[in-house]
Design a protein around this motif. Structure first.
Motif, PDB file in Angstrom:
ATOM      1  N   GLY A 122       0.812  -1.198   0.000  1.00 49.98           N
ATOM      2  CA  GLY A 122       0.000   0.000   0.000  1.00 49.98           C
ATOM      3  C   GLY A 122       0.848   1.252   0.000  1.00 49.98           C
ATOM      4  N   LEU A 123       1.966   1.223   0.745  1.00 48.07           N
ATOM      5  CA  LEU A 123       2.813   2.408   0.889  1.00 48.07           C
ATOM      6  C   LEU A 123       4.160   1.982   1.460  1.00 48.07           C
ATOM      7  N   ALA A 124       5.202   2.738   1.111  1.00 51.12           N
ATOM      8  CA  ALA A 124       6.534   2.521   1.684  1.00 51.12           C
ATOM      9  C   ALA A 124       6.942   3.793   2.420  1.00 51.12           C
ATOM     10  N   ILE A 125       7.451   3.645   3.642  1.00 48.13           N
ATOM     11  CA  ILE A 125       7.814   4.792   4.471  1.00 48.13           C
ATOM     12  C   ILE A 125       9.279   4.687   4.892  1.00 48.13           C
ATOM     13  N   ASP A 126      10.088   5.656   4.500  1.00 49.07           N
ATOM     14  CA  ASP A 126      11.495   5.762   4.915  1.00 49.07           C
ATOM     15  C   ASP A 126      12.297   4.499   4.603  1.00 49.07           C
ATOM     16  N   THR A 127      12.046   3.916   3.451  1.00 46.11           N
ATOM     17  CA  THR A 127      12.766   2.719   3.039  1.00 46.11           C
ATOM     18  C   THR A 127      14.222   3.040   2.729  1.00 46.11           C
ATOM     19  N   ALA A 128      15.127   2.202   3.221  1.00 46.65           N
ATOM     20  CA  ALA A 128      16.576   2.314   2.991  1.00 46.65           C
ATOM     21  C   ALA A 128      17.172   3.588   3.574  1.00 46.65           C
ATOM     22  N   ASN A 134       5.508  14.362   9.852  1.00 49.26           N
ATOM     23  CA  ASN A 134       6.268  14.334   8.610  1.00 49.26           C
ATOM     24  C   ASN A 134       7.056  13.037   8.477  1.00 49.26           C
ATOM     25  N   VAL A 135       7.195  12.581   7.262  1.00 47.85           N
ATOM     26  CA  VAL A 135       8.055  11.442   6.967  1.00 47.85           C
ATOM     27  C   VAL A 135       9.124  11.933   5.995  1.00 47.85           C
ATOM     28  N   GLU A 136      10.301  11.334   6.067  1.00 52.02           N
ATOM     29  CA  GLU A 136      11.404  11.773   5.217  1.00 52.02           C
ATOM     30  C   GLU A 136      11.222  11.302   3.780  1.00 52.02           C
ATOM     31  N   LYS A 137      10.701  10.102   3.620  1.00 59.17           N
ATOM     32  CA  LYS A 137      10.529   9.549   2.274  1.00 59.17           C
ATOM     33  C   LYS A 137       9.209   8.791   2.195  1.00 59.17           C
ATOM     34  N   LEU A 138       8.353   9.180   1.274  1.00 62.85           N
ATOM     35  CA  LEU A 138       7.070   8.514   1.064  1.00 62.85           C
ATOM     36  C   LEU A 138       7.105   7.815  -0.287  1.00 62.85           C
ATOM     37  N   GLY A 139       7.072   6.494  -0.280  1.00 61.94           N
ATOM     38  CA  GLY A 139       7.126   5.716  -1.513  1.00 61.94           C
ATOM     39  C   GLY A 139       5.732   5.315  -1.975  1.00 61.94           C
ATOM     40  N   MET A 140       5.305   5.856  -3.121  1.00 59.92           N
ATOM     41  CA  MET A 140       3.975   5.563  -3.657  1.00 59.92           C
ATOM     42  C   MET A 140       4.044   4.405  -4.650  1.00 59.92           C
ATOM     43  N   ALA A 141       3.010   3.568  -4.650  1.00 56.61           N
ATOM     44  CA  ALA A 141       2.902   2.403  -5.534  1.00 56.61           C
ATOM     45  C   ALA A 141       4.131   1.510  -5.435  1.00 56.61           C
ATOM     46  N   PRO A 142       4.525   1.112  -4.220  1.00 60.79           N
ATOM     47  CA  PRO A 142       5.750   0.319  -4.062  1.00 60.79           C
ATOM     48  C   PRO A 142       5.603  -1.118  -4.545  1.00 60.79           C
ATOM     49  N   LEU A 143       6.658  -1.600  -5.176  1.00 61.40           N
ATOM     50  CA  LEU A 143       6.750  -2.981  -5.634  1.00 61.40           C
ATOM     51  C   LEU A 143       7.943  -3.639  -4.962  1.00 61.40           C
ATOM     52  N   PRO A 185      18.829   5.463   7.156  1.00 62.89           N
ATOM     53  CA  PRO A 185      19.497   5.057   8.402  1.00 62.89           C
ATOM     54  C   PRO A 185      18.562   4.987   9.601  1.00 62.89           C
ATOM     55  N   THR A 186      17.490   5.780   9.569  1.00 65.64           N
ATOM     56  CA  THR A 186      16.546   5.798  10.687  1.00 65.64           C
ATOM     57  C   THR A 186      15.693   4.540  10.761  1.00 65.64           C
ATOM     58  N   GLY A 187      15.694   3.744   9.679  1.00 66.19           N
ATOM     59  CA  GLY A 187      14.908   2.521   9.664  1.00 66.19           C
ATOM     60  C   GLY A 187      13.573   2.697   8.977  1.00 66.19           C
ATOM     61  N   GLU A 188      13.065   1.626   8.412  1.00 64.72           N
ATOM     62  CA  GLU A 188      11.812   1.675   7.669  1.00 64.72           C
ATOM     63  C   GLU A 188      10.619   1.465   8.587  1.00 64.72           C
ATOM     64  N   GLU A 189       9.548   2.146   8.274  1.00 64.70           N
ATOM     65  CA  GLU A 189       8.276   1.985   8.986  1.00 64.70           C
ATOM     66  C   GLU A 189       7.320   1.222   8.079  1.00 64.70           C
ATOM     67  N   PHE A 190       6.676   0.203   8.624  1.00 64.53           N
ATOM     68  CA  PHE A 190       5.772  -0.628   7.831  1.00 64.53           C
ATOM     69  C   PHE A 190       4.318  -0.383   8.231  1.00 64.53           C
ATOM     70  N   PRO A 191       3.576   0.359   7.424  1.00 63.44           N
ATOM     71  CA  PRO A 191       2.148   0.529   7.709  1.00 63.44           C
ATOM     72  C   PRO A 191       1.409  -0.783   7.447  1.00 63.44           C
ATOM     73  N   TYR A 192       0.226  -0.907   7.989  1.00 59.72           N
ATOM     74  CA  TYR A 192      -0.526  -2.145   7.792  1.00 59.72           C
ATOM     75  C   TYR A 192      -2.001  -1.839   7.556  1.00 59.72           C
ATOM     76  N   PHE A 193      -2.624  -2.705   6.775  1.00 62.48           N
ATOM     77  CA  PHE A 193      -4.071  -2.636   6.581  1.00 62.48           C
ATOM     78  C   PHE A 193      -4.735  -3.284   7.785  1.00 62.48           C
ATOM     79  N   ARG A 194      -5.505  -2.523   8.526  1.00 65.87           N
ATOM     80  CA  ARG A 194      -6.126  -3.038   9.755  1.00 65.87           C
ATOM     81  C   ARG A 194      -7.568  -3.474   9.543  1.00 65.87           C
ATOM     82  N   ASP A 195      -8.264  -2.879   8.559  1.00 67.62           N
ATOM     83  CA  ASP A 195      -9.664  -3.215   8.286  1.00 67.62           C
ATOM     84  C   ASP A 195      -9.869  -3.326   6.781  1.00 67.62           C
ATOM     85  N   PHE A 196     -10.693  -4.289   6.377  1.00 69.07           N
ATOM     86  CA  PHE A 196     -11.064  -4.456   4.970  1.00 69.07           C
ATOM     87  C   PHE A 196     -12.577  -4.504   4.844  1.00 69.07           C
TER      88      PHE A 196
END
Length: 526
Positions: A187-193, A256-265, A195-206
Motif C-alpha cells: 500500500g505504501l513505503a515509508i522511509d525505506t533504505a 512528517n516522513v522523510e521519504k514517502l514511496g507511492m505504488a511500491p513494488l 538510516p533511521t529505519g523503515e516503517e511498515f504501515p498495515y491494513f487493519r480493516d477491509f
C-alpha cells in the motif's frame, strides 16, 4: 482529554458507519454507485479522523501458541475450501482466509458488504484444518485473521484459482492467467533504505463488496494505519490474461516522513545473465523480476537491468509526472531457468500507470544484497518531491497490470538480454546488449544504424560494435568500458570506487534524431 475526545469521535464514526450501511447498501438498482460512494467517503473520513489521534499500535496480537509456529507449521493450517465465502451463492468470486501464526501475528478485521448491509466476518476455528499441529484451538475466541485471498476461475471455468491475496502489513499480490506468484506490491513505503529505519504501515480493516452473479470485477476497501500516517484505499480488481488492479488512495499524516514511496513494488533478484560471480547452481537464472522499466513520456523509455549488489544500492531516476514504471520479468523462457517447481518463467510483471499527473518526483530503485532466493531484495516506488502540509491529504491513484510481457511495450526496439564479461584488462568490462522488436527487426543489416553509448565521470568508452543478430533478427551492441586510474584508497577499499553509470540506445544514422529503441541503463562498480 483531547486524545480521549478524538478516540470517541473515531468510535462514533465506526458505529455510525455500521448503522448506516446495515440498511442502505442496495444492489441491482441505479443506487449502487451512490451507495458505494458513500461507503468510500465513510472510510475516507475514518482515516482522516484516525490521523488526528495518537497511534495506538496493533488492535491485537496472535496468541503465543500461534506466533511461535514455524513457517512450515503455519502453512500446515489450511482454510477449508468448502467453507469459502459465496460458495453457496455460486458467485464468480470466492473468499478464503489466512490463519494467524508465524510472522503473521497481527489480526485484520474483515467486513462483508452485501445487499443487506455490512457485517463483520468473524473467525471460527471450524473454518480451518490444522494438519499435524497440536494447538489449543478451543481457546481461540474471535482472534481475527492474518489476511485473505480472492479466488476466481482464471485458467478454467470449473476451478477457482487464487486471484489476489492480502497478507502481512500492507502487502498484496495478484495473478493473471497462467501465472505463478512472484512479485508483491504494498500500500505504501515509508522511509525505506534510510538510516533511521523503515516503517511498515498495515491494513487493519477491509471491506469486501459482494459481486453480482455475472460480475467480472470485485471491489475491496481498506483502512491503513501506522505511527506516522493513516490511509483510505480502494482496490478495483479485474481478472483476466492481464489482471488489472485500480488503486485509489488518500494518505493522512500524523507527522512528517522523510521519504514517502507511492505504488511500491517488492521483488527478488538472486542472479541472472548479467551476474558476474554466480552461485554454484544448476539453474542458469533465479529471479522474480529482471529489470526496472520507466516511461518518462510516451516516447521516452528507460530499461535498467537488476543487480544483486555486494552492498546496499539506491538508484534515483528523476521522473516528473511519470508516465509509468514497473518491475518486469522480461525473460519468460523456461530454458533460462530450468526450475520445474518455482517456474520463474511464469512469474508476473507489474506495470504502474498513474491515473492523474503526479507532479515532480523520482522513481527510486533499491537493491539489497541477498544470499538466497527466498529473500525479497528489490524495491521500486515513486517518491514525490514535495508533500502538502500536514492535515491535507496526499491523494493519488494508479492502475496496476499483472501480466506476462509479450513484445515491445512501446512500439520501439527493447532490450531482451544484458550480458557482461571481462574486458581487455582488469580495469575493463565488456557489455553485450541484445535489442529486439518489429521496428528494428525489419531494418536490414546494411542500414546505417548508430549506437549511442555514454559513460559517467571516472570511466571511458574503449570500443563499441553494432551488428545485426542473424539468429534473433534483432541487433546486438557490444562495447567495453574502462575505469580510469583511481586513488590509493579506492584501490584498497572497493566501496570507495566510483559507481559508473552507462547508457545506450540505437538510432537512425549519426546526424538523425530518430531514436529506435528504449534507453538501456546500467550501473557498474569495479
Amino acid at each position: 482529554m483531547k486524545r480521549l475526545g478524538l478516540l470517541v469521535t473515531v468510535a462514533a464514526l465506526l458505529l455510525n458507519f455500521m448503522l448506516i450501511f446495515q440498511v442502505s447498501v442496495v444492489y441491482g438498482s441505479s443506487k449502487d454507485s451512490i451507495r458505494l460512494e458513500s461507503l468510500e467517503r465513510e472510510i475516507w473520513e475514518m482515516a482522516q479522523e484516525l490521523s488526528l489521534s495518537t497511534y495506538q499500535g496493533f488492535p491485537g496480537k496472535a496468541p503465543e501458541s500461534l506466533s511461535n509456529l514455524s513457517y512450515d507449521q503455519w502453512r500446515d493450517i489450511r482454510f477449508k475450501p468448502e467453507k469459502s465465502v459465496w460458495l453457496d451463492k455460486n458467485l464468480p468470486f470466492q473468499i478464503r482466509f489466512y490463519h494467524l501464526g508465524f510472522l503473521y501475528d497481527v489480526p485484520v478485521r474483515i467486513n462483508l458488504v452485501t445487499s443487506k448491509g455490512i457485517k463483520e466476518f468473524r473467525y471460527d476455528p471450524d473454518l480451518f484444518d490444522y494438519g499435524k499441529n497440536s494447538l489449543p484451538v478451543e481457546t481461540y475466541k474471535n482472534i481475527g485473521f492474518a489476511g485473505f485471498r480472492i479466488h476466481y476461475p482464471l485458467n478454467r471455468p470449473d476451478y477457482h484459482d487464487e486471484l489476489i491475496s492480502f497478507l502481512g502489513a500492507s502487502y498484496f499480490r495478484a495473478l493473471g492467467k497462467n501465472q505463478r506468484y512472484g512479485i508483491s506490491a504494498r500500500g505504501l513505503a515509508i522511509d525505506t533504505a534510510l538510516p533511521t529505519g523503515e516503517e511498515f504501515p498495515y491494513f487493519r480493516d477491509f471491506w469486501i463488496v459482494e459481486p453480482k452473479k455475472k460480475s467480472k470485477h470485485i471491489t475491496i476497501y481498506a483502512l491503513l494505519d501506522s505511527p506516522s500516517l493513516t490511509g483510505a484505499y480502494k482496490f478495483f480488481v479485474q481478472p483476466g490474461e492481464k489482471t488489472t488492479v485500480d488503486v485509489k488512495a488518500s494518505i493522512f499524516r500524523r507527522k512528517n516522513v522523510e521519504k514517502l514511496g507511492m505504488a511500491p513494488l517488492t521483488s527478488m533478484f538472486y542472479y541472472g545473465e548479467n551476474t558476474i560471480n554466480r552461485p554454484d547452481d544448476y539453474r542458469p537464472e533465479v529471479h522474480d523480476s529482471d529489470g526496472l522499466l520507466i516511461a518518462y513520456e510516451a516516447d521516452k523509455w528507460e530499461w535498467r537491468p537488476l543487480l544483486n549488489p555486494s552492498r546496499l544500492n539506491v538508484s534515483n531516476f528523476p521522473a516528473n509526472d511519470v508516465y509509468g514504471f514497473g518491475l518486469l520479468q522480461r525473460d519468460t523462457e523456461f530454458c533460462n531457468y530450468q526450475d520445474l517447481e518455482a517456474r520463474y518463467d511464469l512469474r508476473p510483471s507489474v506495470w504502474i500507470a498513474p491515473r492523474e499527473r503526479w507532479g515532480k518526483g523520482r522513481v527510486e530503485l533499491i537493491e539489497i544484497p541477498s544470499t538466497w532466493e527466498t529473500i525479497d531484495n528489490i524495491v521500486a516506488f515513486w517518491v514525490p518531491e514535495e508533500l502538502p502540509q500536514i492535515g491535507e491529504p496526499v491523494n493519488f491513484s494508479y492502475r496496476m497490470s499483472w501480466h506476462l510481457p509479450k513484445g515491445s511495450p512501446h512500439g520501439m526496439g527493447y532490450v531482451v538480454s544484458t550480458r557482461t564479461g571481462k574486458g581487455k584488462d582488469d580495469n575493463t568490462r565488456l557489455f553485450v546488449i541484445d535489442f529486439q522488436g518489429k521496428t528494428i527487426e525489419a531494418i536490414p543489416a546494411d542500414t546505417g544504424l548508430t549506437a549511442v553509448v555514454t559513460v559517467s565521470e571516472g570511466a571511458e568508452l574503449v570500443e563499441k560494435t553494432l551488428m545485426k543478430n542473424e539468429v534473433t533478427e534483432g541487433w546486438r551492441l557490444a562495447f567495453q568500458v574502462r575505469v580510469k586510474g583511481g586513488s590509493t584508497i579506492e584501490q584498497l577499499q572497493p566501496d570507495k570506487r566510483p559507481k559508473i553509470k552507462i547508457q545506450a540506445f540505437l538510432k537512425k544514422g549519426d546526424n538523425l534524431p530518430d531514436i529506435l529503441t528504449e534507453t538501456w541503463s546500467y550501473q557498474w562498480q569495479l
